[in-house]
Design a protein around this motif. Structure first.
Motif, PDB file in Angstrom:
ATOM      1  N   PHE A 122      17.160 -45.620 -20.580  1.00 56.25           N
ATOM      2  CA  PHE A 122      17.944 -46.697 -21.168  1.00 56.25           C
ATOM      3  C   PHE A 122      19.360 -46.212 -21.504  1.00 56.25           C
ATOM      4  O   PHE A 122      20.350 -46.887 -21.186  1.00 56.25           O
ATOM      5  CB  PHE A 122      17.248 -47.214 -22.427  1.00 56.25           C
ATOM      6  N   VAL A 123      19.457 -45.052 -22.132  1.00 54.86           N
ATOM      7  CA  VAL A 123      20.766 -44.505 -22.500  1.00 54.86           C
ATOM      8  C   VAL A 123      21.581 -44.209 -21.250  1.00 54.86           C
ATOM      9  O   VAL A 123      22.782 -44.535 -21.178  1.00 54.86           O
ATOM     10  CB  VAL A 123      20.593 -43.238 -23.362  1.00 54.86           C
ATOM     11  N   ARG A 124      20.956 -43.587 -20.252  1.00 58.30           N
ATOM     12  CA  ARG A 124      21.691 -43.239 -19.031  1.00 58.30           C
ATOM     13  C   ARG A 124      22.232 -44.484 -18.330  1.00 58.30           C
ATOM     14  O   ARG A 124      23.401 -44.526 -17.932  1.00 58.30           O
ATOM     15  CB  ARG A 124      20.782 -42.470 -18.073  1.00 58.30           C
ATOM     16  N   MET A 125      21.403 -45.507 -18.191  1.00 64.07           N
ATOM     17  CA  MET A 125      21.856 -46.730 -17.526  1.00 64.07           C
ATOM     18  C   MET A 125      22.990 -47.404 -18.308  1.00 64.07           C
ATOM     19  O   MET A 125      23.931 -47.943 -17.717  1.00 64.07           O
ATOM     20  CB  MET A 125      20.690 -47.701 -17.369  1.00 64.07           C
ATOM     21  N   THR A 126      22.899 -47.361 -19.642  1.00 59.22           N
ATOM     22  CA  THR A 126      23.957 -47.951 -20.463  1.00 59.22           C
ATOM     23  C   THR A 126      25.255 -47.172 -20.314  1.00 59.22           C
ATOM     24  O   THR A 126      26.323 -47.762 -20.094  1.00 59.22           O
ATOM     25  CB  THR A 126      23.531 -47.984 -21.941  1.00 59.22           C
ATOM     26  N   GLU A 127      25.194 -45.866 -20.440  1.00 56.62           N
ATOM     27  CA  GLU A 127      26.408 -45.056 -20.359  1.00 56.62           C
ATOM     28  C   GLU A 127      27.054 -45.137 -18.988  1.00 56.62           C
ATOM     29  O   GLU A 127      28.285 -45.059 -18.870  1.00 56.62           O
ATOM     30  CB  GLU A 127      26.086 -43.611 -20.728  1.00 56.62           C
ATOM     31  N   ASN A 128      26.241 -45.312 -17.955  1.00 58.23           N
ATOM     32  CA  ASN A 128      26.769 -45.454 -16.598  1.00 58.23           C
ATOM     33  C   ASN A 128      27.089 -46.906 -16.245  1.00 58.23           C
ATOM     34  O   ASN A 128      27.501 -47.190 -15.113  1.00 58.23           O
ATOM     35  CB  ASN A 128      25.770 -44.894 -15.578  1.00 58.23           C
ATOM     36  N   ARG A 129      26.863 -47.806 -17.204  1.00 61.65           N
ATOM     37  CA  ARG A 129      27.135 -49.232 -17.029  1.00 61.65           C
ATOM     38  C   ARG A 129      26.396 -49.801 -15.815  1.00 61.65           C
ATOM     39  O   ARG A 129      26.922 -50.630 -15.056  1.00 61.65           O
ATOM     40  CB  ARG A 129      28.641 -49.478 -16.933  1.00 61.65           C
ATOM     41  N   GLU A 130      25.151 -49.379 -15.677  1.00 64.51           N
ATOM     42  CA  GLU A 130      24.317 -49.876 -14.577  1.00 64.51           C
ATOM     43  C   GLU A 130      23.588 -51.144 -15.031  1.00 64.51           C
ATOM     44  O   GLU A 130      22.355 -51.197 -15.077  1.00 64.51           O
ATOM     45  CB  GLU A 130      23.320 -48.793 -14.153  1.00 64.51           C
ATOM     46  N   TRP A 131      24.366 -52.166 -15.347  1.00 63.79           N
ATOM     47  CA  TRP A 131      23.803 -53.364 -15.958  1.00 63.79           C
ATOM     48  C   TRP A 131      22.837 -54.095 -15.032  1.00 63.79           C
ATOM     49  O   TRP A 131      21.832 -54.644 -15.486  1.00 63.79           O
ATOM     50  CB  TRP A 131      24.936 -54.299 -16.398  1.00 63.79           C
ATOM     51  N   GLU A 132      23.127 -54.103 -13.740  1.00 63.33           N
ATOM     52  CA  GLU A 132      22.239 -54.813 -12.809  1.00 63.33           C
ATOM     53  C   GLU A 132      20.867 -54.162 -12.738  1.00 63.33           C
ATOM     54  O   GLU A 132      19.858 -54.841 -12.519  1.00 63.33           O
ATOM     55  CB  GLU A 132      22.865 -54.877 -11.424  1.00 63.33           C
TER      56      GLU A 132
END
Length: 317
Positions: free
Chosen positions: A138-148
């Motif tokens: 969850f943190v990694r996707m948020t920090e990388n802005r992988e919203w899709e």
């Protein structure tokens, strides 16, 4: 204070994501807050957001303190809140924490809530939940802005009901008209706000990703919309969405001519459509009335689509 049915005046707050004209033209909400995207039909947060009762010349929180027998509740503050939203842009990706976290954050309470979709465009949607398997992902996707990859979206069926427990990531989408019931509290933690600039401040709105990491449900529960059945009860079409002691009760009552409904607790009745009377008191689309506890059967007349919001004490089963 003698019990009587009273009209609750709506409370308005400006919202950056604004709204269209529907709340004014269809629901009869008239305010200097424009564009209008959200209306508090029932809220009693002293010093912050507090509906007025004009015929009693007091606020809802003042009535709750002055006339406890009108409510007969086991809570220090009015336990429930109601609002209607019609946003012209997507709300921020957010969640509401549980009671324990809220107490440490601002001394408040958590805000579990539920929505009923009143209307939506064909492509209407809400953001609801996520696909991360654990906190690190969850943190990694948020920090990388992988919203899709991270964010889950649901189509919005008109009449659909959805429960939103504490810790659920969510956001109402553009043009989705909703009736909302929640605990009478106000703590929102934002994960993402599309980098929008607040015209009032000239800067982006604050977000609280670290607090979201600590509170988001992991893994997500993947809750879906429900189309709950209705029943014909004494001339009314009744849909029972939720009834949990210590949280809230939500029932929809649809009347085409006249009917009777028995409810043993106080309730707020908000008209989503139509006009008519409740125990002789006129009510039309957009209006909310308070029926105090112990008033007996409700006699409903006219063409009315009403949402009944109430509360049962924890020891009541």
């Amino acid at each position: 204070m003698k019990k009587e049915i009273v009209h609750i005046s709506p409370y308005y707050e400006p919202r950056m994501w604004g709204g269209g004209t529907r709340l004014e033209t269809e629901f009869h909400y008239h305010t200097d807050v424009k564009p209008l995207g959200e209306v508090y039909n029932v809220v009693a947060l002293p010093g912050h957001a507090d509906c007025e009762i004009q015929q009693l010349k007091m606020t809802l929180s003042e009535l709750y303190t002055a006339a406890p027998d009108w409510f007969d509740c086991d809570t220090k503050e009015l336990p429930i809140r109601v609002n209607i939203l019609d946003p012209m842009d997507d709300l921020s990706i957010q969640l509401h924490p549980d009671d324990a976290f809220a107490r440490t954050w601002n001394g408040g309470r958590g805000k579990p809530e539920a929505w009923v979709i009143l209307d939506a465009p064909e492509d209407g949607q809400i953001q609801f939940g996520h696909y991360a398997k654990n906190r690190d992902e969850f943190v990694r996707m948020t920090e990388n802005r992988e919203w899709e990859k991270l964010l889950r979206y649901l189509h919005t069926p008109v009449g659909g009901f959805i429960d939103i427990p504490a810790g659920t990531l969510h956001a109402i989408g553009k043009g989705v008209l909703t009736y909302n019931i929640s605990r009478n509290a106000d703590l929102t933690l934002r994960l993402y706000d599309y980098d929008r600039i607040d015209p009032n401040t000239g800067t982006t709105r604050p977000i609280q990703p670290e607090a979201v990491y600590d509170n988001v449900n992991l893994p997500d529960r993947l809750i879906e919309f429900e189309m709950l059945p209705s029943s014909l009860e004494q001339g009314l079409k009744a849909t029972r969405y939720w009834d949990e002691p210590g949280l809230y009760t939500l029932i929809r009552l649809e009347c085409e001519d006249r009917g009777t409904f028995i409810h043993d607790r106080f309730c707020f009745l908000t008209a989503a459509k139509g006009e008519g009377t409740v125990n002789g008191i006129p009510v039309r689309q957009g209006e909310t009335i308070l029926v105090p506890a112990g008033m007996g059967a409700l006699q409903i007349c006219g063409n009315l689509d009403l949402f009944l919001a109430s509360y049962r004490n924890r020891e009541q089963n």
